[in-house]
Design a protein around this motif. Structure first.
Motif, PDB file in Angstrom:
ATOM      1  N   CYS A   8      25.378  14.142 -20.167  1.00 47.40           N
ATOM      2  CA  CYS A   8      26.552  13.412 -20.623  1.00 47.40           C
ATOM      3  C   CYS A   8      27.641  13.613 -19.576  1.00 47.40           C
ATOM      4  N   ILE A   9      28.153  12.513 -19.049  1.00 46.25           N
ATOM      5  CA  ILE A   9      29.171  12.562 -18.015  1.00 46.25           C
ATOM      6  C   ILE A   9      30.449  11.953 -18.591  1.00 46.25           C
ATOM      7  N   ALA A  10      31.512  12.764 -18.670  1.00 46.50           N
ATOM      8  CA  ALA A  10      32.799  12.275 -19.174  1.00 46.50           C
ATOM      9  C   ALA A  10      33.464  11.435 -18.090  1.00 46.50           C
ATOM     10  N   LYS A  11      33.711  10.160 -18.378  1.00 42.81           N
ATOM     11  CA  LYS A  11      34.305   9.266 -17.401  1.00 42.81           C
ATOM     12  C   LYS A  11      35.817   9.122 -17.595  1.00 42.81           C
ATOM     13  N   GLY A  12      36.286   9.318 -18.827  1.00 36.57           N
ATOM     14  CA  GLY A  12      37.716   9.224 -19.087  1.00 36.57           C
ATOM     15  C   GLY A  12      38.252   7.804 -19.129  1.00 36.57           C
ATOM     16  N   LYS A  13      37.399   6.822 -19.209  1.00 37.35           N
ATOM     17  CA  LYS A  13      37.841   5.431 -19.291  1.00 37.35           C
ATOM     18  C   LYS A  13      38.037   5.058 -20.764  1.00 37.35           C
ATOM     19  N   ALA A  14      38.996   4.218 -21.038  1.00 35.98           N
ATOM     20  CA  ALA A  14      39.297   3.849 -22.421  1.00 35.98           C
ATOM     21  C   ALA A  14      38.123   3.110 -23.073  1.00 35.98           C
ATOM     22  N   HIS A  15      37.488   2.202 -22.343  1.00 36.49           N
ATOM     23  CA  HIS A  15      36.412   1.403 -22.919  1.00 36.49           C
ATOM     24  C   HIS A  15      35.058   2.116 -22.891  1.00 36.49           C
ATOM     25  N   LYS A  16      34.922   3.115 -22.035  1.00 41.12           N
ATOM     26  CA  LYS A  16      33.651   3.840 -21.926  1.00 41.12           C
ATOM     27  C   LYS A  16      33.960   5.276 -21.534  1.00 41.12           C
ATOM     28  N   GLU A  19      29.251   8.452 -20.227  1.00 38.79           N
ATOM     29  CA  GLU A  19      28.039   7.795 -19.760  1.00 38.79           C
ATOM     30  C   GLU A  19      26.947   8.845 -19.702  1.00 38.79           C
ATOM     31  N   PHE A  20      25.710   8.403 -19.657  1.00 36.04           N
ATOM     32  CA  PHE A  20      24.585   9.328 -19.587  1.00 36.04           C
ATOM     33  C   PHE A  20      23.777   9.017 -18.346  1.00 36.04           C
ATOM     34  N   GLY A  21      23.422  10.056 -17.616  1.00 38.88           N
ATOM     35  CA  GLY A  21      22.645   9.858 -16.404  1.00 38.88           C
ATOM     36  C   GLY A  21      22.692  11.090 -15.533  1.00 38.88           C
ATOM     37  N   ASN A  22      22.443  10.910 -14.257  1.00 43.27           N
ATOM     38  CA  ASN A  22      22.492  11.974 -13.265  1.00 43.27           C
ATOM     39  C   ASN A  22      23.311  11.489 -12.082  1.00 43.27           C
ATOM     40  N   GLY A  44      23.790  19.374 -12.822  1.00 44.03           N
ATOM     41  CA  GLY A  44      25.104  19.631 -13.400  1.00 44.03           C
ATOM     42  C   GLY A  44      26.054  18.479 -13.153  1.00 44.03           C
ATOM     43  N   HIS A  45      27.328  18.796 -13.081  1.00 48.43           N
ATOM     44  CA  HIS A  45      28.373  17.779 -12.900  1.00 48.43           C
ATOM     45  C   HIS A  45      29.248  18.142 -11.697  1.00 48.43           C
ATOM     46  N   PRO A  46      28.688  18.182 -10.491  1.00 48.10           N
ATOM     47  CA  PRO A  46      29.514  18.563  -9.355  1.00 48.10           C
ATOM     48  C   PRO A  46      30.571  17.503  -9.055  1.00 48.10           C
TER      49      PRO A  46
END
Length: 54
Positions: A8-16, A19-22, A44-46
């Motif tokens: 799970c990657i936190a994007k911080g966008k209002a509409h999304k 996201e999920f991925g690598n 991880g989330h570098p």
């Protein structure tokens, strides 16, 4: 490196917000026909500043 999972990657966008991925890095040739010559998957989330050498 093969990562058989998604994160799970936190994007911080209002509409999304998430996201999920690598995170992966690609090296491709220039020009009109872009050919991928190398790929690397990061665990991880570098932060982007940690995935590209100075």
């Amino acid at each position: 490196m093969w990562l058989p999972f998604t994160a799970c990657i936190a994007k911080g966008k209002a509409h999304k917000q998430y996201e999920f991925g690598n995170k992966v890095g690609l090296i491709a040739t220039g020009g009109q026909k872009m050919i991928i010559t190398a790929i690397r998957a990061f665990e991880g989330h570098p932060h982007d500043s940690q995935t590209i050498p100075p």
